[in-house]
Structure formats: C-alpha cells, structure tokens
Design a protein around this motif. Structure first.
Motif, PDB file in Angstrom:
ATOM      1  N   ARG A  71      61.846 -42.210  90.565  1.00  0.00           N
ATOM      2  CA  ARG A  71      62.013 -42.992  89.276  1.00  0.00           C
ATOM      3  C   ARG A  71      63.230 -42.871  88.545  1.00  0.00           C
ATOM      4  NH1 ARG A  71      58.530 -42.146  85.548  1.00  0.00           N
ATOM      5  NH2 ARG A  71      59.064 -39.776  85.925  1.00  0.00           N
TER       6      ARG A  71
ATOM      7  N   ARG B 247      42.652 -48.935  64.053  1.00  0.00           N
ATOM      8  CA  ARG B 247      41.282 -48.017  63.748  1.00  0.00           C
ATOM      9  C   ARG B 247      40.576 -49.033  62.901  1.00  0.00           C
ATOM     10  NH1 ARG B 247      43.433 -42.546  61.467  1.00  0.00           N
ATOM     11  NH2 ARG B 247      41.519 -41.990  61.893  1.00  0.00           N
TER      12      ARG B 247
ATOM     13  N   SER C 240      42.279 -46.406  71.539  1.00  0.00           N
ATOM     14  CA  SER C 240      42.903 -44.983  71.397  1.00  0.00           C
ATOM     15  C   SER C 240      42.184 -44.758  69.915  1.00  0.00           C
ATOM     16  CB  SER C 240      44.255 -45.121  71.326  1.00  0.00           C
ATOM     17  OG  SER C 240      44.756 -45.907  70.268  1.00  0.00           O
ATOM     18  N   TRP C 241      42.239 -43.479  69.861  1.00  0.00           N
ATOM     19  CA  TRP C 241      41.667 -43.092  68.549  1.00  0.00           C
ATOM     20  C   TRP C 241      42.244 -41.683  68.082  1.00  0.00           C
ATOM     21  CZ3 TRP C 241      39.163 -43.838  64.197  1.00  0.00           C
ATOM     22  CH2 TRP C 241      38.178 -42.872  63.728  1.00  0.00           C
ATOM     23  N   ILE C 242      42.691 -41.436  66.727  1.00  0.00           N
ATOM     24  CA  ILE C 242      43.250 -40.292  66.454  1.00  0.00           C
ATOM     25  C   ILE C 242      42.193 -39.727  65.484  1.00  0.00           C
ATOM     26  CG2 ILE C 242      45.227 -39.280  65.328  1.00  0.00           C
ATOM     27  CD1 ILE C 242      46.284 -40.573  67.418  1.00  0.00           C
ATOM     28  N   ALA C 243      42.025 -38.634  65.462  1.00  0.00           N
ATOM     29  CA  ALA C 243      40.686 -37.794  64.557  1.00  0.00           C
ATOM     30  C   ALA C 243      41.164 -37.972  63.156  1.00  0.00           C
ATOM     31  CB  ALA C 243      40.446 -36.511  65.335  1.00  0.00           C
ATOM     32  N   ASP C 244      40.228 -38.055  62.482  1.00  0.00           N
ATOM     33  CA  ASP C 244      40.250 -37.967  61.082  1.00  0.00           C
ATOM     34  C   ASP C 244      40.030 -36.525  60.679  1.00  0.00           C
ATOM     35  OD1 ASP C 244      38.737 -40.899  60.748  1.00  0.00           O
ATOM     36  OD2 ASP C 244      40.699 -40.553  60.167  1.00  0.00           O
TER      37      ASP C 244
ATOM     38  N   TYR D 273      46.207 -37.368  73.148  1.00  0.00           N
ATOM     39  CA  TYR D 273      47.718 -37.171  72.748  1.00  0.00           C
ATOM     40  C   TYR D 273      48.107 -35.922  72.326  1.00  0.00           C
ATOM     41  CZ  TYR D 273      47.374 -42.077  71.649  1.00  0.00           C
ATOM     42  OH  TYR D 273      47.135 -43.522  71.581  1.00  0.00           O
TER      43      TYR D 273
ATOM     44  N   ASP E 134      58.787 -42.280  77.909  1.00  0.00           N
ATOM     45  CA  ASP E 134      59.540 -42.413  79.020  1.00  0.00           C
ATOM     46  C   ASP E 134      60.951 -41.932  79.182  1.00  0.00           C
ATOM     47  OD1 ASP E 134      60.456 -46.106  78.789  1.00  0.00           O
ATOM     48  OD2 ASP E 134      60.470 -44.516  77.307  1.00  0.00           O
TER      49      ASP E 134
ATOM     50  N   ASN F 246      53.491 -49.983  80.708  1.00  0.00           N
ATOM     51  CA  ASN F 246      53.716 -49.067  81.691  1.00  0.00           C
ATOM     52  C   ASN F 246      52.593 -48.584  82.306  1.00  0.00           C
ATOM     53  OD1 ASN F 246      56.621 -49.421  81.746  1.00  0.00           O
ATOM     54  ND2 ASN F 246      57.049 -47.757  80.730  1.00  0.00           N
TER      55      ASN F 246
ATOM     56  N   ALA G 160      54.585 -38.338  84.365  1.00  0.00           N
ATOM     57  CA  ALA G 160      55.719 -39.169  84.599  1.00  0.00           C
ATOM     58  C   ALA G 160      55.970 -40.315  83.753  1.00  0.00           C
ATOM     59  CB  ALA G 160      55.274 -39.822  86.013  1.00  0.00           C
ATOM     60  N   LEU G 161      55.013 -40.983  83.376  1.00  0.00           N
ATOM     61  CA  LEU G 161      55.146 -42.042  82.526  1.00  0.00           C
ATOM     62  C   LEU G 161      55.329 -41.581  80.737  1.00  0.00           C
ATOM     63  CD1 LEU G 161      52.736 -44.834  83.483  1.00  0.00           C
ATOM     64  CD2 LEU G 161      55.191 -44.653  84.019  1.00  0.00           C
TER      65      LEU G 161
ATOM     66  N   ASP H 261      47.057 -36.934  85.777  1.00  0.00           N
ATOM     67  CA  ASP H 261      48.464 -36.250  85.687  1.00  0.00           C
ATOM     68  C   ASP H 261      49.809 -37.173  85.965  1.00  0.00           C
ATOM     69  OD1 ASP H 261      46.396 -34.162  87.704  1.00  0.00           O
ATOM     70  OD2 ASP H 261      47.563 -33.492  85.743  1.00  0.00           O
ATOM     71  N   TYR H 262      49.827 -37.979  86.923  1.00  0.00           N
ATOM     72  CA  TYR H 262      50.861 -38.889  87.137  1.00  0.00           C
ATOM     73  C   TYR H 262      51.337 -39.488  85.547  1.00  0.00           C
ATOM     74  CZ  TYR H 262      53.954 -42.569  88.570  1.00  0.00           C
ATOM     75  OH  TYR H 262      54.831 -43.552  88.507  1.00  0.00           O
TER      76      TYR H 262
ATOM     77  N   HIS I 196      59.113 -47.165  86.939  1.00  0.00           N
ATOM     78  CA  HIS I 196      58.138 -46.913  87.945  1.00  0.00           C
ATOM     79  C   HIS I 196      58.427 -46.841  89.311  1.00  0.00           C
ATOM     80  CE1 HIS I 196      54.920 -47.964  85.213  1.00  0.00           C
ATOM     81  NE2 HIS I 196      55.548 -49.100  84.889  1.00  0.00           N
TER      82      HIS I 196
ATOM     83  N   ARG J   3      41.987 -51.486  76.391  1.00  0.00           N
ATOM     84  CA  ARG J   3      42.629 -50.206  76.143  1.00  0.00           C
ATOM     85  C   ARG J   3      42.019 -49.888  74.625  1.00  0.00           C
ATOM     86  NH1 ARG J   3      46.437 -48.169  73.087  1.00  0.00           N
ATOM     87  NH2 ARG J   3      47.335 -46.236  73.585  1.00  0.00           N
TER      88      ARG J   3
END
Lengths: 530, 354, 307
Positions: free
Chosen positions: B44, C39, A429-433, A500, A263, A387, A317-318, A312-313, B141, A427
């Motif tokens: 913001r 993970r 999340s995953w990062i590829a191996d 990511y 941010d 956020n 933005a965040l 997109d926001y 925000h 929520r």
C-alpha cells in the motif's frame, strides 16, 4: 469593512471590561478541537467537541481530572443512601461564578429542571433520565418541579433516583449536568451564551467565540483553583480538514490535535514520533444488519459475514492502529463489568473461519457461481468509511459475495435508518456517554428505534437488561449484562468491527496530557513550557 | 483554415497529446498488467518507481502478515532470485490449508513443501516470488495508480465532453435567442438566468445529489444545468451588439427570417468567443467534478475519476505525494492541451483574421 | 440611466422571491433534518426540538412565517450554530469572505487583464505563447491542490508566511488565500482579454487608425472599450462568486468566512443559514449583474439604445 470595525469596537469594549486577568503576553494554548461547537449551552450540547470546551467552562457537581478519574467539582463531598437511590452533594463554599457570585444549590436545582423542561429542546436530556420524574417531565406529562432534585439548604444538593444506578456519579460529570447561571438566562434569553453574556462556574470563562476561527477562554479569577491553573488562556480551534490541521501543527501554529487522519498514521509516526499519542476509548464501530429482511434474517448469513472480516487488517492498515479490532460490543475497561464475551474470529485459524463461513452460506442456500449473495452496504460519506467499505467488499468477495455501495451524507444516512428505511447492512457507530455496559447494550433493546435500525427484538435479551437495571449487587449485575451480550453476539444483529481509540498529536511543549478512557484533558491540569 | 490550424505548433502538439491520452485511457488499462481494483494489501502507498515488487523492504512485512494469518511465525526466509526459501514455525501443527494465503496475497505463486519437521509444527517451503511493477505507485488499498488513473480518465473525459456539449447547445441557443429578440423578451429571459445564477451551484447540486441519490448522469445534468448560464450571457452580449451591425440590418431588410439570421449571421460571428468559452468550459467541468469529489459528492464507487483520485491524493499529500502526482499529471496534461487547443481554434476561426 | 437602475432593481424583487421560494421548498424536500445525528435523538427529544423551532407545522405555514420574519429583517436562528442568529453569523463572516474576494478580484483583474492585453498586443510572439501556457496551467489546478502546495512551500519549507488563521485581517495571513483564489481567474481573464482584444485589434476601424499612424496608446484605449465587453460580462458573476467565499480556501486556510456555510449548511440541513446565504448571493448577483450591464452600456454606446 465598516461593519467589521463596528463589530471589533464592540468586542474590544466588552473585552476591556472583562479582561485584565490574563495579560496579553501570557502564552496561549492553541488547542485543535475537531469541529465548531453547535452551542455553548450545556443543556443543548451533544458532541464531544462541545464536551471538551464545556469541561473547561463549567464545573458540574463532579468532574474529571486529566487521568479520567472522577474528582470533586462544584461539590466537595457526597454521600449515598443505603438503598442507593438518594445522593447528597455538599457544595464547595468557595465555588464562584465568573462574575463573582457564589454558586448555590439552587443553581443546580434550576439547571437540572431546565434541561428536563421540554421547552429547552435538550438533545441529551435522556442521559439524566435515572433521576426521579425526569422522563415524565421531558415528555411533557408532569411539571418541572416534580423532578427529584432539591436543595435542603444552600450548600446541599439532594438527588433522588428512579432506581439505584451504579453509574450515576459518572452521569453527574456529563456536560448535560453542568449548571447554568439563572439570572443570565432570565436576562438574555437565547443569547445568554454569547461572549460578554455567558457566566460560568468553571476554571475558565469565555472571552470570544468566532465560528470557523476560534473560541477563546481565559482563567476565571473567581474560581477557587484559579491560581493553580498554569495555562491562563486557551483557544479552541476547529479542524475540519485533518491534513491541513497536521500541517498547521507542524508549522507550530497549533499545540495539540484531538483527531488524526487514520490512513496517514505511519507517516505521522515517522515524522512526529512520540508526539503521536494513542490511548483507549469507549466507542464502537459496527455493521447493523436488517434482521427483518431475508436473507439477512438468517443468522447463518450474518455469522458468515462476520467470520471473514479481517479486523486486524482494518485496524492496522486502514486506521493505523487508531482503532482496535472488536469482537464484542462492549470495549475493554468498562466499569461495573467483566471482560466482555466475544464472537468468533479472534481465536482459531482464519482459514477455518473462512471454511466455516463458506459452509454456512452454502447451508443458507447460496453459491458463489450460481446464486451469489448480494449485499447493499449503506454508510455515511467520509474517507475512512469509504476505505473501510471498499476493504469489506474485498473480503466478502472471497466468499463470492457481491457488494454494492450506497453512500449519502450523514444526515440522510441517520434519518433514513431512524425512519425505518429499507437496507441490507448499514454502518453504525457509538461513543459511550458513561462507562457502563448498559450504555452499549441498550442500543439493541427492542423499541430503541433510533439505534436498533434492524429492529432486532429478542425477549431474553430485553429481560436480562431489565433485570440488570434493577439489580443492586454489582457482581450479579455484571453477570446479567454478560449473558445479554452473549445473546447479542450469538445472534449478531450488529457485527462489531472496531473499537475506537483516542488519538492525539501533543506538542513536546505541552505537559500533563495522559490518554484515558474518558478522553478528558481539562486545560487546568496542563502546562505549556517555553 | 485547416492549414492555418496545422501551422500553429501548439495546436498540433495539443492534439497529439490529447489523442495519446484518450488512446491511453481507452486501451491502456488492458496493458498495464493490473486490474484497476485489484488489491495488494502488502504494497500500500508505494511510491512511483521501476523496482520489481515485492522488494526486500516489503517482503518481510508481507511475510509477517501472512504468517500471522496462518497463526505461525517466520523462522527464516532466504531469497534466491525469484524464489523464496521460507521456514514457518508454530506452536500447533501448521494447517496446510492456510498455505493458500501465500498465493492469495498476489505476491507469491503456489508454494511447495520441501520439508516438514516437528510433527508439522515447522515447515520449510519453496515459494516462487512474482514480479510486479507499479510505475506510478499504489494507493491506500494497494491498487495500481497507473491503471486507476487511466480508467479514471475515461470517466473524466466523458463527463467533460458531454456536459460541455449539452451546456453549449443550450447556452448558445438561449443566449442568441434572447439577444436577438431584445426588449421585454430579452429582459424576461435574462431575469430567469439571474434567478438561476442566484442559486449557489454547490447548494443546488448537493440537494439534487442527496434527493435523487448521486449518480454519474445526475452529476452531468447538474453541471450542465449550471454551466450554460455563462455561455448564454456571453452570447447574448455579443448578439446584442451584433444585432445593430450593418450586415444584420441588411439581412433583415432583405426579409430573411429571424431564425435564419440568427443561424447564418449571428452565431458564426459569435463563434470566436464561444469557442474560447467552450474551451474554458471543458476544463472547468472536469475541475468542478473534482471539487464535488473533494466534497464526496462526485463520481461514486466503484467508478472513479481524476477528481476522486486527486481529492484522495490532496489529503495524503505529505504522506504519499505520488498519490497526488499521478492523477494530477494526467489532469494537467489534458487540461493544458485542451486550453491550448482552444486558443488555437479561436485564432483559426476568427472570421476577420488576415 | 437612473430609470434603468430602478427598473432593474424593481425586477430583482420577484427574482429574489422566486429564489427564496425555490430554495426553501427544495431544502425541505431533501431527506433528513437538522437534528438527525450520528447519535440519534429519542423520539421525545426530536419532538421537543421540532416544536421549539416550529418545524412541526405545515410547510406553507413555515414559509409564511419565514417571509414575515424576512420582512422584519430577521433571518432566523441557525440550526448548526445554535448560539447565533443567521444575521449575526453572516455579519461576522461576510467581511472576511468579502475582503478575500475583493482582493482576489483586484489581483485577478490587474494581472489577468494586464497579461491578456500584453498577449494580444504581442500576438504570436513568445510572450504571447508563454502567457497562453501560463494561463492554461493556472486553469488546470484545482484549488484544493494549490492551497496545500502553497502551505507546504511557503509555510513549512520556506517559513515565510503563516499557514492559516484570520488574525483579524493581518495582511500576512491574507497572502496565500488570495493567491489561491485569484490564480485560476488570472488565467481565465488573461485568455478572455487576449481573445477579445485580439479580435478587436484586427477590425477595420482599428487597422485604419493604426494605418493612419495614430499613437498606439490612443488606439489601444479605443480598442479596449469594445474588447472589454465580454470581460465585463464575465466579471459580474465572478465578483459575486468571489465575494461570497470559497469553501475550499476557507477550510484549508482556517478562515471564518461564509463560504463554508453553503456546503456545511446544506449537508447539516441548517435551513435558515442556507436560506440566508442564498438570499445574500441572490442580492449580490442581481446588483453585480446590473453593475456589469451598466459598465457594458458605458463601454459600448450602441448597447444603450437597446436597453
């Protein structure tokens, strides 16, 4: 105080014995590295922070260069059999451990057996399950010497696979496939990773490891490419407080940072200009939906939720463009794949999407006034996640949806989901191996309880993945994966949010850094100018 | 005594400041003109200031974002006072329904279409521009910081006062009882205190908050459960020395009950240091809550507190210093006033002052 | 006196046991374990890990083994720093936290008590008011605000001091963290001393001494003895808290102390590390409380009779 001096004396003695390669006056590359590693034992490692350090300490059979290309590591050449199930690696005869001993094929056989051995307690053994017999050994059903790895002669490593696996070469570069020095493990047991004990075969060797302070490496003088490594000493610094890390960078106390506060990106780019480097990555942030539970079992509700999210926001933005909007599970740029299919949202008018979402919700029986949809959103506590959650709730409010948050620390969050706890939306999340669509799509396979928190089960999806695993023609395999992903995006058990990107602050003094999909920046390719 | 209180200028000033702050937090949010959770995605991290928004610097990016949502481009925009002449162009005819994004951004009023060209691929609009003021700026925000700080104040003040009260009652009672009883009972009671002390506060609170899902009440209890320990120690130390004093011995000789002696002779004489300790406590409680928020365990969304706002501000301190300045100002004003008030109270309550 | 010390230390043992048991079971009851990650592990890997660390046995059995290991002086392996033992981590980190804490304590005492005395002696004067205001201010600033402000002011803008790092205890790297740690305590001690000393100065015996014209230094010394009682009582737990480190200061200034082990350990469910630190804190608290009580008894002879 006395304790510290004793520690220091012991450390100094060890240092005196091993150093002398890099003069104290050599410039030190101070490298920000997210978090302290949990361990420097490659077979027990699991995090990206550890991967960066291990890439400097260890040479797997193959490794990455600073553009993310696979290059020879301990092996200088390799061949693949006709049927794609057997690989032969020819080792570089000049390969040496940091104590001068030569690297032999037996070292790799030992190491791969060690990671599969259940007694090692490896977190990531399953990355190498394509090796014949690996899964059975790791489950304790077979002894370790049934692993499909052998050393027909001291300079050749032969690996047999369960099935032809197009991404196998990349698996070989993974931190889990790195070799460990058998004699050290035998002699020191659990503490073989301590400074003074640790023997590695990579371009750098371990000098010191102070949790919370730094991990200090120096050039391994016995490594065949030791002379070409310009940076002779590197210190990996944990940076849990990102704003503080930026301050340290600004003061010149750190030369590069591997993570940035999302941010504050606008301010960072204003302040540091071209030193802020963003690049592609292979990772996904998504919302897992509990498809077993009404009303989320209704695909119309899931589609409605996805349609009104302004990705997109969120991304701009965040997250200041450190993430990119995602309408598919697989990110762009995966090997052995095509441009992934997408769920609705990128094309067309947002106002249309909104109306469609409203219509879907009404059809599912909800009304903003009399019967609003109530959602409980679960996530693990962090500034960015909070956020995002607040922004999502705001977007869903346009449809009259009432959102409630439940946030817990990361351990609780993931344990809860893994154990099948009740939730609405969570929520993930995953990062590829490794770079292959299978590494994203397997997350939603039936029975993958760890990830498939909503326990979504689609037999067509599973069948396509299984067929793809057996398919040797890469183009046809890509098609199968594509069709599988289409199913997942139609049913939306996971709503993709963002992909990511790699983000870094690179000092103008540091040369040789090229952002790449593998997020690989081995120190031996980098240079520090005055 | 009241007269003596009133004489100390700092006490009066503190009371006035506290009164104003409390009033502002309770009633203020209704008058700022913003909801505490109203988003302004185009404004913001705005700095504090008096300029009416959207000003020219923010108008263009806002229009571009809105136009993008309409899948159109800003061909021309001219500001005339508080009206905007906007020309949108697109490759496809612009869907009139998309115009709703203009008023929805809260920066503009409903637009009226002045002219339509090229089969609807070009629209000229007349859009009223709103006047918004964010005296203390906005957060990440785009929410008004003044309103949020005031609303947060309600929570912080409530937490501070309640937790302190509870801790006070428990601590004084326990400490006086232990000190007066003396001997083995005292030793046992203080050993219990030691045992509780030995558990690091943060560890204890984290486990509680994780096990029983964080909430305001839980945090209150957790804070109070730890803070009474200090009070108990101080009161016990005082009681031990007071117990041997002549007037206490006399009361005992006269046959007064232990409870009576504690209440009428011991406690009033401990009020000096206890009052001081209590005013050390309220700010400490509020600071403790902000520390928990820094760790992410404090007040939970959608509620907010000064601690949460300050933690957010501390992280953005170089990018957006006003995010820290606004809640910090309120917090410091409150805490300083409380501390000064406590000092004055201690002076005034001193039974031996001339 | 020796008897008292031995008795209190002896009483400390059951306290320690209670603390150990309470922390142990509280930690294990919390949801999530040390191996739950972003993970998730395959069930097989999870089972393996649990077996390797003995986490699949019943809780009582685990507690028993823990106590047995404790008796041998073995604090166990850490779950979040798997290359190190808990004892090793604490041995490395404690000197850092203790150095910072001790320095902060000394600074806080010197300035805090000193300013408090001045304020009490010059009661109601402008110095008193200034000190009162200053104390109130330092007590109102959270450390995670002070730390970045100091970094920006002295590290980035003026460039007088380094921002972070330990560098084996180099004094320049200690200045900002010690100031951050000590600042709120200076205010607290100043105000506590002022209140306490101020009270004592107005008691009959002291006023009598003054009336008789005894030298002010002598009077002050007498008064201080009694006045320092509540201050010393406050110093016991304060010392324990400071010596065991501050998570905020250590995180922001990048110092490898043990303060972070509390928070990160609890969040990461690193059972053994948290237990080790809890034990350390318990021991410190018991010892330092005892020291504080001894000091109180020394200051106020009347208390000795009661103990």
């Amino acid at each position: 105080m006395r304790l510290r001096r004793r520690d220091w004396l012991a450390g100094a003695a060890a240092l005196a014995a091993t150093s002398g390669v890099a003069a104290a006056g050599d410039p030190l590359y101070r490298r920000g590295n997210d978090a302290d590693p949990e361990t420097l034992d490659p077979h027990k490692s699991s995090t990206v922070a550890e991967a960066h350090i291990l890439r400097d300490l260890c040479d797997g059979l193959l490794t990455y260069d600073n553009r993310g290309a696979i290059v020879p590591g301990a092996a200088k050449a390799w061949t693949v059999s006709e049927d794609g199930s057997t690989y032969r690696f020819t080792l570089n005869p000049d390969g040496r451990w940091s104590n001068g001993e030569p690297v032999t094929a037996a070292d790799f056989v030992y190491s791969l057996r060690r990671i599969m051995d259940p007694a090692t307690g490896a977190k990531y053994a399953e990355v190498l399950f394509p090796i014949a017999g690996a899964a059975a050994i790791n489950r304790g059903e077979k002894p370790v010497d049934t692993l499909g790895v052998s050393a027909p002669d001291p300079a050749t490593v032969e690996i047999r696979l369960e099935e032809p696996t197009p991404y196998f070469l990349e698996l070989v570069t993974h931190q889990t496939a790195a070799p460990v020095h058998a004699a050290s493990v035998a002699q020191h047991g659990e503490s073989f990773t301590r400074p003074g004990h640790l023997v590695t075969n990579g371009p750098y060797r371990l000098l010191d490891n102070v949790p919370g302070d730094r991990i200090l490496l120096e050039v391994n003088p016995h490594h065949p490419e030791a002379a070409s490594a310009v940076i002779r000493r590197v210190a990996f610094l944990p940076t849990p407080d990102l704003s503080g890390a930026v301050r340290r960078y600004a003061a010149g106390e750190i030369d590069s940072l591997s993570d940035l506060p999302g941010d504050q990106m606008v301010a960072l780019q204003d302040r540091f200009g071209p030193q802020v480097v963003l690049g592609p990555a292979l990772g996904l942030a998504a919302l897992a939906i509990n498809t077993r539970k009404a009303p989320f079992s209704d695909v119309r509700v899931r589609r409605a939720l996805s349609l009104v999210i302004d990705r997109d926001y969120l991304a701009q933005a965040l997250f200041g463009d450190t993430m990119s909007p995602a309408y598919s599970l697989c990110p762009e740029g995966l090997d052995h794949y095509r441009t992934p299919p997408e769920t609705a949202g990128r094309k067309g008018l947002p106002i249309d999407h909104e109306e469609e979402a409203r219509a879907l919700l009404t059809a599912a029986g909800f009304d903003p006034k009399s019967n609003p949809l109530k959602v409980e959103y679960r996530f693990n506590m962090s500034d960015n996640n909070r956020n995002t959650a607040v922004a999502l709730a705001e977007m869903w409010r346009d449809l009259g949806i009432v959102t409630r948050f439940v946030y817990t620390d990361a351990k609780t969050h993931f344990a809860y989901l893994r154990d099948g706890g009740d939730f609405d939306i969570a929520r993930m999340s995953w990062i590829a191996d490794y770079s292959d669509p299978q590494n994203f799509l397997f997350l939603l396979q039936t029975g993958n309880d760890g990830f498939n928190a909503g326990r979504w089960s689609n037999p067509d999806f599973d069948a396509l993945l299984k067929e793809g695993a057996r398919e040797r023609d890469l183009a046809r395999r890509a098609d199968l994966m594509y069709r599988a992903e289409e199913i997942a995006l139609r049913e939306l058990p996971w709503i993709p949010l963002m992909h990511y990107r790699t983000k870094a602050l690179i000092s103008p003094r540091l040369r040789g850094y090229h952002p790449n999909l593998r997020n690989a920046a081995p120190t031996r390719y980098l240079r520090l100018t005055a | 005594m009241i007269r003596r209180l009133a004489r100390a200028r700092s006490v009066v000033v503190s009371l006035v400041v506290l009164g104003l702050l409390a009033l502002a937090c309770l009633l203020g949010p209704a008058f700022t003109g913003h909801e505490p959770d109203r988003f302004y995605p185009d404004l913001r991290q705005l700095s504090a200031g008096l300029t009416a928004q959207p000003d020219d610097a923010h108008l263009k990016p806002a229009l571009q974002r809105i136009a993008f949502r309409m899948r159109a481009r800003v061909a021309a925009s001219e500001r005339e006072g508080d009206r905007l002449r906007l020309t949108l162009a697109a490759d496809q005819p612009i869907d009139r329904r998309s115009l709703v994004y203009l008023p929805r951004s809260d920066l503009f009023g409903p637009p009226s279409v002045v002219a339509e060209e090229e089969d609807g691929r070009r629209l000229v609009l007349d859009v009223p521009i709103r006047h918004l003021r964010f005296l203390l700026g906005t957060d990440v925000h785009g929410r008004d910081l003044l309103t949020r700080s005031l609303v947060a104040g309600r929570v912080s003040l409530a937490v501070g006062l309640t937790a302190t009260l509870v801790a006070l009652l428990i601590g004084v009672g326990y400490g006086a009882a232990a000190g007066y009883a003396g001997g083995a009972v005292d030793a046992a009671m203080m050993r219990a205190v030691d045992a509780l002390y030995a558990l690091p506060f943060v560890f204890f609170v984290i486990l509680l908050l994780v096990f029983f899902r964080a909430s305001l009440v839980l945090m209150l209890l957790a804070i109070a459960a730890v803070e009474w320990l200090d009070m108990a120690r101080i009161v016990r130390a005082q009681t031990l020395s007071l117990r041997e004093r002549d007037f206490v011995r006399a009361a005992r000789a006269l046959g007064r009950s232990a409870g009576g002696i504690v209440l009428r002779h011991i406690v009033p004489n401990t009020l000096g240091p206890v009052a001081v300790a209590a005013t050390l406590l309220v700010p400490r409680v509020i600071l403790l809550e902000s520390f928990l928020s820094f760790l992410g365990l404090g007040v939970q969304e959608p509620q907010t507190s000064w601690g949460v706002l300050i933690a957010e501000g501390a992280r953005a301190i170089e990018a957006a210093p006003h995010m820290l300045a606004a809640p910090a100002f309120f917090l410091i004003a409150t805490l300083v006033s409380l501390n000064l008030l406590g000092d004055g109270l201690a002076d005034a309550l001193d039974p031996r002052a001339a | 006196m020796i008897g008292l010390v031995l008795r209190r230390l002896g009483q400390g043992v059951p306290t320690l046991l209670a603390v150990v048991a309470l922390s142990f079971f509280l930690m294990r009851l919390a949801p999530g374990g040390p191996f739950d990650l972003e993970r998730p592990l395959s069930p097989a890997a999870m089972e393996n890990l649990r077996k390797v660390y003995g986490l699949d046995r019943p809780l009582i059995a685990q507690f028993g083994s823990y106590l047995a290991a404790l008796a041998r002086g073995d604090l166990g392996p850490s779950f979040s720093f798997r290359d190190m033992s808990v004892a090793g981590l604490i041995a490395r980190g404690l000197p850092v936290s203790a150095t910072l804490g001790a320095l902060a304590l000394v600074v806080a005492c010197v300035f805090g008590i000193g300013l408090g005395c001045i304020a009490a002696l010059r009661r109601d004067g402008w110095i008193d008011r200034a000190i009162g205001l200053g104390a109130a201010l330092t007590l109102s600033l959270p450390s995670f605000v002070v730390a970045p402000l100091l970094q920006i002011a002295f590290g980035l803008t003026l460039r007088w001091l380094p921002l972070s790092g330990w560098e084996e205890g180099d004094p320049r790297h200690l200045i900002l963290p010690v100031v951050t740690l000590a600042l709120p305590q200076v205010g607290a001690l100043a105000r506590l001393t002022r209140a306490s000393l101020g009270e004592v100065l107005r008691t009959q015996p002291v006023r009598t001494m003054r009336a008789f014209g005894l030298p002010p230094a002598l009077v002050t010394r007498h008064a201080l003895r009694g006045a320092l009682l509540p201050v010393v009582a406050y110093l016991g737990p304060l010392a324990a808290a400071l010596l065991t480190g501050s998570v905020v200061v250590e995180t922001i200034f990048g110092l490898p102390g043990i303060g972070r082990y509390f928070v990160e350990g609890a969040v990461n469910r690193d059972y053994t590390l948290v237990m080790g630190v809890v034990l350390l804190v318990a021991v410190l608290v018991i010892v330092l409380n005892l020291a504080a009580d001894l000091a109180c008894a020394w200051l106020d002879p009347r208390l000795r009779a009661g103990t």
